[in-house]
Design an enzyme around this catalytic site. Structure first.
Site, mmCIF file in Angstrom:
data_model
loop_
_atom_site.group_PDB
_atom_site.id
_atom_site.type_symbol
_atom_site.label_atom_id
_atom_site.label_comp_id
_atom_site.label_asym_id
_atom_site.label_seq_id
_atom_site.Cartn_x
_atom_site.Cartn_y
_atom_site.Cartn_z
ATOM 1 N N GLY A 1 0.984 -1.131 -0.002
ATOM 2 C CA GLY A 1 -0.049 0.081 0.034
ATOM 3 C C GLY A 1 0.784 1.296 0.076
ATOM 4 O O GLY A 1 1.987 1.253 -0.598
ATOM 5 N N LEU B 1 -4.242 -5.913 -4.477
ATOM 6 C CA LEU B 1 -3.120 -4.954 -4.507
ATOM 7 C C LEU B 1 -1.643 -5.197 -3.950
ATOM 8 O O LEU B 1 -1.644 -5.761 -2.796
ATOM 9 C CB LEU B 1 -3.661 -3.875 -3.447
ATOM 10 C CG LEU B 1 -3.026 -2.589 -3.232
ATOM 11 C CD1 LEU B 1 -2.971 -1.783 -4.668
ATOM 12 C CD2 LEU B 1 -3.550 -1.383 -2.308
ATOM 13 N N ASP B 2 -0.888 -4.991 -4.741
ATOM 14 C CA ASP B 2 0.671 -5.513 -4.197
ATOM 15 C C ASP B 2 0.830 -6.798 -4.118
ATOM 16 O O ASP B 2 1.709 -6.973 -3.380
ATOM 17 C CB ASP B 2 1.154 -4.277 -3.405
ATOM 18 C CG ASP B 2 1.250 -3.035 -3.585
ATOM 19 O OD1 ASP B 2 1.300 -2.677 -4.736
ATOM 20 O OD2 ASP B 2 0.790 -2.166 -2.676
ATOM 21 N N GLY B 3 0.014 -7.620 -4.355
ATOM 22 C CA GLY B 3 -0.037 -9.213 -4.312
ATOM 23 C C GLY B 3 0.141 -10.245 -5.322
ATOM 24 O O GLY B 3 -0.006 -11.405 -5.323
#
Length: 295
Positions: free
Chosen positions: A212, A238-240
Protein backbone atom coordinates in the site's frame (compact mmCIF):
# COMPACT_ATOMS: atom_id res chain seq x y z
CA UNK A 1 23.31 -10.64 -34.72
CA UNK A 2 22.62 -14.26 -33.76
CA UNK A 3 19.85 -16.10 -35.55
CA UNK A 4 16.39 -15.96 -33.96
CA UNK A 5 15.31 -18.64 -31.52
CA UNK A 6 12.05 -20.21 -30.41
CA UNK A 7 11.27 -20.37 -26.70
CA UNK A 8 9.04 -23.16 -25.42
CA UNK A 9 7.37 -22.89 -22.01
CA UNK A 10 5.44 -25.86 -20.63
CA UNK A 11 3.74 -26.47 -17.27
CA UNK A 12 2.31 -29.94 -16.76
CA UNK A 13 1.82 -32.66 -14.13
CA UNK A 14 5.13 -34.15 -13.09
CA UNK A 15 6.10 -37.64 -14.21
CA UNK A 16 9.27 -39.46 -15.29
CA UNK A 17 11.01 -38.78 -18.63
CA UNK A 18 9.48 -35.35 -19.30
CA UNK A 19 12.86 -33.72 -19.98
CA UNK A 20 13.63 -36.45 -22.49
CA UNK A 21 10.23 -36.15 -24.15
CA UNK A 22 10.38 -32.37 -24.55
CA UNK A 23 13.99 -32.17 -25.68
CA UNK A 24 13.36 -35.17 -27.90
CA UNK A 25 10.50 -33.35 -29.62
CA UNK A 26 12.81 -30.43 -30.40
CA UNK A 27 15.57 -32.75 -31.60
CA UNK A 28 13.18 -34.83 -33.72
CA UNK A 29 12.32 -31.66 -35.63
CA UNK A 30 15.97 -30.77 -36.16
CA UNK A 31 16.22 -28.12 -33.47
CA UNK A 32 19.59 -27.14 -31.96
CA UNK A 33 18.89 -26.40 -28.27
CA UNK A 34 20.61 -23.26 -26.94
CA UNK A 35 19.20 -23.27 -23.39
CA UNK A 36 17.17 -25.73 -21.33
CA UNK A 37 15.88 -25.10 -17.80
CA UNK A 38 13.52 -27.25 -15.77
CA UNK A 39 11.94 -27.19 -12.33
CA UNK A 40 9.82 -29.65 -10.39
CA UNK A 41 7.49 -28.28 -7.73
CA UNK A 42 7.10 -31.42 -5.67
CA UNK A 43 4.47 -29.90 -3.41
CA UNK A 44 2.24 -28.99 -6.33
CA UNK A 45 3.14 -32.05 -8.40
CA UNK A 46 4.05 -29.83 -11.35
CA UNK A 47 6.87 -29.80 -13.86
CA UNK A 48 8.00 -26.55 -15.50
CA UNK A 49 10.24 -26.39 -18.54
CA UNK A 50 11.77 -23.65 -20.67
CA UNK A 51 13.63 -24.77 -23.79
CA UNK A 52 15.14 -22.36 -26.33
CA UNK A 53 16.41 -23.51 -29.71
CA UNK A 54 17.68 -21.99 -32.96
CA UNK A 55 15.13 -21.58 -35.73
CA UNK A 56 17.77 -22.11 -38.42
CA UNK A 57 17.39 -25.64 -39.67
CA UNK A 58 14.28 -26.40 -37.64
CA UNK A 59 11.98 -28.79 -39.48
CA UNK A 60 8.69 -27.02 -38.82
CA UNK A 61 7.81 -23.72 -40.49
CA UNK A 62 7.47 -20.87 -38.03
CA UNK A 63 3.68 -20.62 -38.34
CA UNK A 64 3.33 -24.32 -37.51
CA UNK A 65 5.35 -24.26 -34.29
CA UNK A 66 2.67 -22.79 -32.01
CA UNK A 67 -0.05 -25.30 -32.98
CA UNK A 68 2.47 -28.12 -32.55
CA UNK A 69 3.46 -26.86 -29.10
CA UNK A 70 -0.16 -26.58 -27.99
CA UNK A 71 -0.77 -30.16 -29.14
CA UNK A 72 2.35 -31.32 -27.30
CA UNK A 73 1.28 -29.61 -24.07
CA UNK A 74 -2.21 -31.08 -24.35
CA UNK A 75 -0.72 -34.54 -24.75
CA UNK A 76 1.21 -33.96 -21.51
CA UNK A 77 -1.93 -32.80 -19.72
CA UNK A 78 -0.63 -29.28 -19.23
CA UNK A 79 -0.31 -25.86 -20.82
CA UNK A 80 2.26 -24.57 -23.25
CA UNK A 81 3.21 -21.51 -25.22
CA UNK A 82 5.95 -20.51 -27.61
CA UNK A 83 7.64 -17.17 -28.22
CA UNK A 84 10.27 -16.00 -30.67
CA UNK A 85 13.36 -14.01 -29.72
CA UNK A 86 13.02 -11.58 -32.62
CA UNK A 87 9.54 -10.45 -31.51
CA UNK A 88 9.56 -6.90 -30.11
CA UNK A 89 6.58 -6.28 -27.81
CA UNK A 90 4.82 -2.92 -27.85
CA UNK A 91 4.88 -1.46 -24.33
CA UNK A 92 3.07 1.48 -22.74
CA UNK A 93 4.48 3.11 -19.61
CA UNK A 94 2.10 4.63 -17.06
CA UNK A 95 3.51 7.35 -14.77
CA UNK A 96 2.41 10.09 -12.39
CA UNK A 97 4.95 12.73 -11.27
CA UNK A 98 8.14 10.86 -10.35
CA UNK A 99 10.56 10.57 -13.26
CA UNK A 100 13.35 8.24 -12.14
CA UNK A 101 11.78 4.96 -13.30
CA UNK A 102 10.55 6.43 -16.60
CA UNK A 103 13.92 7.96 -17.49
CA UNK A 104 15.70 4.71 -16.68
CA UNK A 105 13.36 2.57 -18.81
CA UNK A 106 13.45 4.90 -21.80
CA UNK A 107 17.23 5.15 -21.61
CA UNK A 108 17.67 1.36 -21.38
CA UNK A 109 15.27 0.88 -24.30
CA UNK A 110 17.16 3.37 -26.46
CA UNK A 111 20.45 1.73 -25.49
CA UNK A 112 19.14 -1.67 -26.58
CA UNK A 113 19.14 -3.22 -23.11
CA UNK A 114 15.39 -3.82 -23.16
CA UNK A 115 14.09 -5.40 -26.40
CA UNK A 116 10.78 -3.53 -26.61
CA UNK A 117 9.08 -0.66 -28.41
CA UNK A 118 7.60 2.16 -26.33
CA UNK A 119 5.18 4.15 -28.48
CA UNK A 120 3.20 5.61 -25.60
CA UNK A 121 3.56 7.15 -22.12
CA UNK A 122 0.30 7.75 -20.25
CA UNK A 123 0.02 9.94 -17.16
CA UNK A 124 -2.58 11.41 -14.84
CA UNK A 125 -0.33 14.51 -14.49
CA UNK A 126 1.38 16.68 -17.15
CA UNK A 127 4.76 16.87 -15.40
CA UNK A 128 6.71 14.26 -17.42
CA UNK A 129 5.71 15.31 -20.93
CA UNK A 130 9.12 16.78 -21.67
CA UNK A 131 10.87 13.60 -20.52
CA UNK A 132 8.79 11.34 -22.77
CA UNK A 133 8.91 13.60 -25.79
CA UNK A 134 12.66 14.04 -25.31
CA UNK A 135 12.96 10.33 -26.10
CA UNK A 136 10.59 10.67 -29.06
CA UNK A 137 7.67 8.96 -27.29
CA UNK A 138 4.08 10.20 -27.46
CA UNK A 139 2.86 11.54 -24.12
CA UNK A 140 -0.84 11.46 -23.29
CA UNK A 141 -2.11 13.36 -20.26
CA UNK A 142 -5.42 12.08 -18.91
CA UNK A 143 -6.23 13.82 -15.62
CA UNK A 144 -8.16 11.66 -13.20
CA UNK A 145 -10.38 12.22 -10.19
CA UNK A 146 -12.48 9.79 -8.19
CA UNK A 147 -15.50 10.98 -10.14
CA UNK A 148 -13.87 10.58 -13.59
CA UNK A 149 -11.84 7.41 -12.93
CA UNK A 150 -14.16 5.04 -14.83
CA UNK A 151 -14.36 7.34 -17.85
CA UNK A 152 -10.61 7.93 -17.94
CA UNK A 153 -9.88 4.20 -17.68
CA UNK A 154 -12.03 3.63 -20.76
CA UNK A 155 -9.96 6.26 -22.59
CA UNK A 156 -6.78 4.51 -21.49
CA UNK A 157 -8.01 1.15 -22.75
CA UNK A 158 -8.94 2.68 -26.10
CA UNK A 159 -5.43 4.15 -26.41
CA UNK A 160 -3.81 0.82 -25.60
CA UNK A 161 -5.94 -0.92 -28.21
CA UNK A 162 -5.18 1.78 -30.78
CA UNK A 163 -1.43 1.38 -30.27
CA UNK A 164 -1.47 -2.42 -30.15
CA UNK A 165 0.00 -2.53 -26.65
CA UNK A 166 0.90 -5.96 -25.26
CA UNK A 167 2.45 -4.93 -21.95
CA UNK A 168 1.77 -2.04 -19.57
CA UNK A 169 4.47 -1.00 -17.09
CA UNK A 170 3.43 1.01 -14.04
CA UNK A 171 6.57 3.07 -13.47
CA UNK A 172 5.49 4.90 -10.30
CA UNK A 173 1.91 5.30 -11.48
CA UNK A 174 0.25 6.29 -8.23
CA UNK A 175 -3.20 4.98 -9.06
CA UNK A 176 -4.87 1.63 -8.44
CA UNK A 177 -6.12 -0.04 -11.61
CA UNK A 178 -9.73 -1.13 -11.24
CA UNK A 179 -10.86 -4.74 -11.80
CA UNK A 180 -12.78 -3.48 -14.85
CA UNK A 181 -9.57 -1.99 -16.29
CA UNK A 182 -7.63 -5.20 -15.70
CA UNK A 183 -10.34 -7.29 -17.32
CA UNK A 184 -10.61 -4.85 -20.22
CA UNK A 185 -6.89 -4.99 -20.95
CA UNK A 186 -5.81 -8.50 -20.00
CA UNK A 187 -9.09 -10.20 -20.83
CA UNK A 188 -9.95 -8.21 -23.94
CA UNK A 189 -8.16 -7.30 -27.13
CA UNK A 190 -8.49 -7.69 -30.85
CA UNK A 191 -10.34 -10.74 -32.08
CA UNK A 192 -8.00 -13.54 -33.04
CA UNK A 193 -5.10 -12.13 -30.99
CA UNK A 194 -3.02 -14.80 -29.24
CA UNK A 195 -0.69 -12.54 -27.23
CA UNK A 196 -1.21 -12.72 -23.47
CA UNK A 197 -1.41 -9.14 -22.22
CA UNK A 198 0.15 -8.38 -18.85
CA UNK A 199 0.86 -5.50 -16.46
CA UNK A 200 4.06 -5.10 -14.42
CA UNK A 201 4.27 -2.77 -11.42
CA UNK A 202 7.16 -1.51 -9.31
CA UNK A 203 6.29 -1.24 -5.63
CA UNK A 204 8.60 0.66 -3.30
CA UNK A 205 8.95 -1.97 -0.59
CA UNK A 206 10.32 -5.46 -0.15
CA UNK A 207 6.97 -7.22 -0.49
CA UNK A 208 5.09 -8.68 1.25
CA UNK A 209 6.19 -6.10 3.82
CA UNK A 210 4.58 -2.66 3.75
CA UNK A 211 1.97 -3.07 1.06
CA UNK A 212 0.00 0.00 0.00
CA UNK A 213 0.84 3.67 0.44
CA UNK A 214 3.88 5.32 2.07
CA UNK A 215 5.95 2.17 2.66
CA UNK A 216 9.15 4.16 3.26
CA UNK A 217 7.50 6.14 6.05
CA UNK A 218 6.22 2.97 7.67
CA UNK A 219 9.60 1.25 7.25
CA UNK A 220 11.34 4.20 8.95
CA UNK A 221 8.84 4.08 11.83
CA UNK A 222 9.65 0.39 12.32
CA UNK A 223 13.38 1.07 12.26
CA UNK A 224 14.12 -1.49 9.56
CA UNK A 225 17.73 -2.05 8.50
CA UNK A 226 16.93 -3.19 4.97
CA UNK A 227 14.57 -1.65 2.44
CA UNK A 228 13.77 -2.77 -1.05
CA UNK A 229 11.63 -2.63 -4.14
CA UNK A 230 9.53 -5.33 -5.78
CA UNK A 231 8.57 -5.72 -9.43
CA UNK A 232 5.52 -7.92 -9.82
CA UNK A 233 2.70 -8.78 -12.17
CA UNK A 234 -0.50 -6.92 -11.40
CA UNK A 235 -3.62 -8.70 -10.26
CA UNK A 236 -6.76 -7.55 -8.46
CA UNK A 237 -4.95 -8.26 -5.18
CA UNK A 238 -3.29 -4.90 -4.42
CA UNK A 239 0.52 -5.35 -4.42
CA UNK A 240 -0.10 -9.09 -4.21
CA UNK A 241 0.63 -10.27 -7.74
CA UNK A 242 3.35 -12.83 -8.61
CA UNK A 243 6.80 -11.43 -7.82
CA UNK A 244 9.34 -11.25 -10.65
CA UNK A 245 12.34 -9.43 -9.13
CA UNK A 246 13.38 -7.68 -5.92
CA UNK A 247 16.28 -5.43 -4.96
CA UNK A 248 17.41 -4.28 -1.52
CA UNK A 249 19.72 -1.76 0.15
CA UNK A 250 20.88 -1.37 3.75
CA UNK A 251 19.74 1.61 5.83
CA UNK A 252 20.69 2.68 9.34
CA UNK A 253 19.43 4.63 12.33
CA UNK A 254 21.10 7.72 10.88
CA UNK A 255 18.82 7.69 7.83
CA UNK A 256 15.63 9.73 7.86
CA UNK A 257 12.62 9.18 5.60
CA UNK A 258 14.13 11.28 2.81
CA UNK A 259 17.25 9.09 2.89
CA UNK A 260 15.13 5.97 2.59
CA UNK A 261 13.28 7.47 -0.37
CA UNK A 262 16.55 8.47 -2.05
CA UNK A 263 18.13 5.05 -1.57
CA UNK A 264 14.90 3.34 -2.47
CA UNK A 265 14.76 4.96 -5.89
CA UNK A 266 17.91 3.09 -6.88
CA UNK A 267 16.35 -0.23 -5.89
CA UNK A 268 13.16 0.67 -7.78
CA UNK A 269 15.04 1.35 -11.01
CA UNK A 270 17.12 -1.80 -10.71
CA UNK A 271 14.30 -4.17 -9.78
CA UNK A 272 12.03 -2.88 -12.53
CA UNK A 273 14.69 -3.03 -15.25
CA UNK A 274 15.71 -6.55 -14.25
CA UNK A 275 12.09 -7.71 -14.14
CA UNK A 276 11.34 -6.27 -17.56
CA UNK A 277 14.39 -7.90 -19.12
CA UNK A 278 13.44 -11.27 -17.61
CA UNK A 279 9.87 -10.89 -18.86
CA UNK A 280 10.91 -9.80 -22.34
CA UNK A 281 13.36 -12.71 -22.64
CA UNK A 282 10.55 -15.08 -21.59
CA UNK A 283 12.47 -16.30 -18.55
CA UNK A 284 9.50 -15.99 -16.19
CA UNK A 285 6.77 -18.59 -15.77
CA UNK A 286 3.71 -17.91 -13.63
CA UNK A 287 1.84 -20.67 -11.88
CA UNK A 288 -0.40 -20.88 -8.83
CA UNK A 289 0.11 -17.23 -7.95
CA UNK A 290 3.91 -17.37 -7.95
CA UNK A 291 6.74 -17.36 -10.45
CA UNK A 292 9.62 -19.53 -11.54
CA UNK A 293 12.41 -17.35 -12.92
CA UNK A 294 14.95 -19.11 -15.14
CA UNK A 295 17.83 -16.63 -15.01
Amino acid sequence: MSSPTAILQVICPDRPALVSELSGWVAANGGNIRHADHHTDAGAGLFLSRIEWALDGFGLPRQAITPAVLALAERLGGEGQVHFSDETPRVAIFVSKQDHALVDLLWRTRAGELPMLVPLVVSNHPDLRQVAEGFGVQFVHLPMTAETKAEVELQQLALLEQHGIELVVLAKYMQVLSPAWLEGFMGGGRSGATVQRQVINIHHSFLPAFKGAQPYHRAWERGVKLIGATAHYVTEDLDGGPIIEQATVHVSHRDDVDDLIRKGRDTERLALARALRLHLRRQVMVYRGRTAVFD
